[in-house]
Write a protein that holds these residues in place. Structure first.
Motif, PDB file in Angstrom:
ATOM      1  N   ARG A  40      33.831  25.967  19.093  1.00 18.15           N
ATOM      2  CA  ARG A  40      33.511  26.842  17.971  1.00 18.15           C
ATOM      3  C   ARG A  40      32.960  28.181  18.436  1.00 18.15           C
ATOM      4  N   THR A  41      33.190  29.179  17.624  1.00 14.84           N
ATOM      5  CA  THR A  41      32.771  30.530  17.985  1.00 14.84           C
ATOM      6  C   THR A  41      31.260  30.632  18.147  1.00 14.84           C
ATOM      7  N   ALA A  42      30.496  29.929  17.317  1.00 15.26           N
ATOM      8  CA  ALA A  42      29.036  29.999  17.426  1.00 15.26           C
ATOM      9  C   ALA A  42      28.565  29.458  18.764  1.00 15.26           C
ATOM     10  N   THR A  43      29.218  28.404  19.256  1.00 12.55           N
ATOM     11  CA  THR A  43      28.864  27.838  20.552  1.00 12.55           C
ATOM     12  C   THR A  43      29.196  28.827  21.673  1.00 12.55           C
ATOM     13  N   VAL A  44      30.338  29.459  21.568  1.00 17.21           N
ATOM     14  CA  VAL A  44      30.735  30.459  22.564  1.00 17.21           C
ATOM     15  C   VAL A  44      29.737  31.608  22.589  1.00 17.21           C
ATOM     16  N   ASP A  45      29.350  32.096  21.427  1.00 17.58           N
ATOM     17  CA  ASP A  45      28.391  33.204  21.377  1.00 17.58           C
ATOM     18  C   ASP A  45      27.060  32.807  22.004  1.00 17.58           C
ATOM     19  N   ALA A  46      26.634  31.555  21.787  1.00 18.46           N
ATOM     20  CA  ALA A  46      25.390  31.086  22.405  1.00 18.46           C
ATOM     21  C   ALA A  46      25.530  31.035  23.924  1.00 18.46           C
ATOM     22  N   GLY A  47      26.674  30.583  24.409  1.00 16.82           N
ATOM     23  CA  GLY A  47      26.898  30.551  25.851  1.00 16.82           C
ATOM     24  C   GLY A  47      26.923  31.939  26.461  1.00 16.82           C
ATOM     25  N   ALA A  48      27.564  32.872  25.770  1.00 17.90           N
ATOM     26  CA  ALA A  48      27.625  34.248  26.268  1.00 17.90           C
ATOM     27  C   ALA A  48      26.233  34.876  26.315  1.00 17.90           C
ATOM     28  N   ALA A  49      25.430  34.598  25.299  1.00 17.87           N
ATOM     29  CA  ALA A  49      24.064  35.136  25.284  1.00 17.87           C
ATOM     30  C   ALA A  49      23.255  34.576  26.449  1.00 17.87           C
ATOM     31  N   LEU A  50      23.443  33.284  26.753  1.00 15.84           N
ATOM     32  CA  LEU A  50      22.726  32.672  27.869  1.00 15.84           C
ATOM     33  C   LEU A  50      23.171  33.291  29.196  1.00 15.84           C
ATOM     34  N   ALA A  51      24.462  33.545  29.346  1.00 10.61           N
ATOM     35  CA  ALA A  51      24.968  34.166  30.573  1.00 10.61           C
ATOM     36  C   ALA A  51      24.376  35.561  30.758  1.00 10.61           C
ATOM     37  N   ARG A  52      24.299  36.329  29.679  1.00 11.09           N
ATOM     38  CA  ARG A  52      23.714  37.674  29.781  1.00 11.09           C
ATOM     39  C   ARG A  52      22.218  37.596  30.083  1.00 11.09           C
ATOM     40  N   GLU A  53      21.525  36.666  29.414  1.00 15.41           N
ATOM     41  CA  GLU A  53      20.073  36.532  29.612  1.00 15.41           C
ATOM     42  C   GLU A  53      19.728  36.243  31.074  1.00 15.41           C
ATOM     43  N   ILE A 106      33.658  32.715  26.552  1.00 16.75           N
ATOM     44  CA  ILE A 106      32.308  33.089  27.001  1.00 16.75           C
ATOM     45  C   ILE A 106      32.390  34.215  28.021  1.00 16.75           C
ATOM     46  N   ALA A 107      33.365  34.136  28.921  1.00 17.44           N
ATOM     47  CA  ALA A 107      33.528  35.177  29.938  1.00 17.44           C
ATOM     48  C   ALA A 107      33.778  36.537  29.302  1.00 17.44           C
ATOM     49  N   ALA A 108      34.578  36.551  28.230  1.00 17.26           N
ATOM     50  CA  ALA A 108      34.861  37.815  27.544  1.00 17.26           C
ATOM     51  C   ALA A 108      33.639  38.320  26.783  1.00 17.26           C
ATOM     52  N   ALA A 109      33.013  37.440  25.997  1.00 13.64           N
ATOM     53  CA  ALA A 109      31.881  37.862  25.173  1.00 13.64           C
ATOM     54  C   ALA A 109      30.672  38.229  26.024  1.00 13.64           C
ATOM     55  N   ALA A 110      30.473  37.535  27.145  1.00 15.41           N
ATOM     56  CA  ALA A 110      29.350  37.863  28.017  1.00 15.41           C
ATOM     57  C   ALA A 110      29.518  39.247  28.629  1.00 15.41           C
ATOM     58  N   LYS A 111      30.753  39.618  28.919  1.00 13.25           N
ATOM     59  CA  LYS A 111      31.020  40.916  29.532  1.00 13.25           C
ATOM     60  C   LYS A 111      30.843  42.061  28.544  1.00 13.25           C
ATOM     61  N   THR A 112      31.336  41.885  27.319  1.00 15.29           N
ATOM     62  CA  THR A 112      31.347  42.992  26.362  1.00 15.29           C
ATOM     63  C   THR A 112      30.187  42.976  25.382  1.00 15.29           C
ATOM     64  N   GLY A 113      29.571  41.802  25.200  1.00 12.30           N
ATOM     65  CA  GLY A 113      28.483  41.701  24.236  1.00 12.30           C
ATOM     66  C   GLY A 113      28.941  41.598  22.795  1.00 12.30           C
TER      67      GLY A 113
END
Length: 399
Positions: free
Chosen positions: A73-86, A107-114
């Motif tokens: 799910r997208t919400a899970t991906v966004d949480a993973g991306a936020a953790l990667a950035r943090e 996650i790789a995409a969202a973590a990179k671009t925010g």
């Protein structure tokens, strides 16, 4: 055959015991990984502990994100991306099945671009996906598939569900290709029989969808597809009955990678219409993707391929499923029955109603299949243009 391009940039290590390479290969990609897994399987089998040990031995730091669900799910991906950035992770390490690998690409995409990952999906009403896809920016990714099914370990596609609206769709881009994939068949020995059956149905669908509606004179691709279909059918039952059968598990794992690769699909001018029909099912009812494909495939053969391309059905049956009928129509029908029998032997016998699907929701699913799977053209491309009425008829035949 149509002109096509092939880009296969993933470095693949394949073989029994190749997991041993993980730590040193991870070190070539980055210094700190977001280690992405599902909720329980990797822990239960001891695989997660092995991966963590290999990373520690190679002095690669990691942060564990073990929240990926089936039909991610997208919400899970966004949480993973936020953790990667943090935690300032500089690469993503995916250890799991297709859901984990698809989520890790996102996650790789969202973590990179925010950006929220829903921005990349076709269902997003803002139309932002038209600007963001193909994806050109993402953190580096390494994959370790634990199931032979989706081929996500070495392609550039991610499929997600936006749970707020139950929209399931894919996006892609060169930045989503994994840098390295470690394919160790021994990791798949613990896959349960039910999941093995669903996974084989998924590989089969990847192969037959574009094969049955292919352009003419795709001789090389046809040969590859036919060989892989035959091998999947042959080795599926062995893997179900003998989970630690090395040859069967190795064959299925490599077939899953090749089955959705450009070597089997390139030049055909054909898509994957059955996937477009299935996505609303797993998006709304959260059912296993491979099982949904299997249930839908038989009426798809009967209602679409049999009247449109009986010669292709007949050829698949003769080349892959032991059909001996000489008459094209009879051979095509015998092929459908051979597939039905194979599914039954793997334990796939359900109807959609067994998963809570009702007539009341069918129209909505068909509209969504056309809207998202049809990519805005108003139909699903197949051997002919499939409109909502065609798709409703397929759903109804599965109730």
């Amino acid at each position: 055959m149509f002109p096509f391009e092939v880009s296969f940039p993933t470095l693949i290590y394949f073989g029994m015991g190749e997991l041993k390479r993980l730590g040193q290969e991870a070190k070539t990609i980055g210094h700190k990984a977001l280690l992405v897994t599902g909720g329980s399987a990797a822990k239960r089998t001891g695989l997660l502990e092995r991966v963590q040990t290999l990373l520690k031995e190679a002095q690669v730091e990691y942060v564990l994100f073990d929240k990926i669900e089936p039909n991610p799910r997208t919400a899970t991906v966004d949480a993973g991306a936020a953790l990667a950035r943090e935690h300032q992770c500089d690469f993503i390490l995916a250890v799991g099945g297709g859901s984990v690998m698809d989520a890790s690409k996102a996650i790789a995409a969202a973590a990179k671009t925010g950006r929220p990952i829903y921005d990349y999906m076709r269902g997003n009403p803002t139309g932002s996906s038209q600007l963001l896809v193909p994806v050109m920016e993402a953190l580096p990714l390494m994959t370790v598939p634990t199931v032979a099914a989706t081929g996500s370990e070495a392609n550039s596609i991610s499929v997600l569900t936006h749970w707020d609206t139950h929209e399931k769709s894919s996006f892609y881009g060169p930045a989503l290709y994994p840098k390295i994939a470690i394919l160790d068949p021994s990791i798949t020995f613990t896959v349960p029989a039910r999941v093995t059956a669903e996974s084989c149905a998924d590989i089969f669908s990847h192969l037959f969808e574009n094969y049955l509606i292919s352009a003419d004179k795709t001789n090389v691709q046809d040969g590859i597809s036919e060989t892989l279909i035959r091998l999947v059918v042959e080795h599926s039952l062995t893997a179900i009955e003998q989970p630690d059968h090395e040859e069967a598990r190795s064959t299925l794992l490599w077939a899953s990678t090749l089955g959705i690769s450009p070597f089997a699909a390139g030049g055909r001018g054909a898509g994957m219409p059955l996937h477009g029909i299935e996505h609303p099912l797993s998006g709304i009812f959260d059912m296993a993707h491979g099982r949904g494909l299997a249930i839908l495939s038989l009426p798809y053969f009967e209602q679409v391929i049999l009247p449109d391309r009986p010669e292709r059905l007949a050829r698949m049956g003769r080349s892959c499923l032991g059909v001996t009928e000489e008459d094209t129509q009879n051979a095509a029908r015998a092929t459908i029955e051979a597939v039905r029998h194979w599914y039954e032997r793997m334990g796939i016998t359900e109807k959609l109603s067994d998963f809570g699907v009702t007539r009341e929701v069918i129209s909505r699913m068909a509209d969504e299949a056309v809207h998202i799977g049809g990519r805005g053209v108003g139909y699903l491309p197949s051997s002919r243009k499939l409109n909502a009425e065609d798709i409703i008829a397929i759903y109804e035949a599965c109730l």
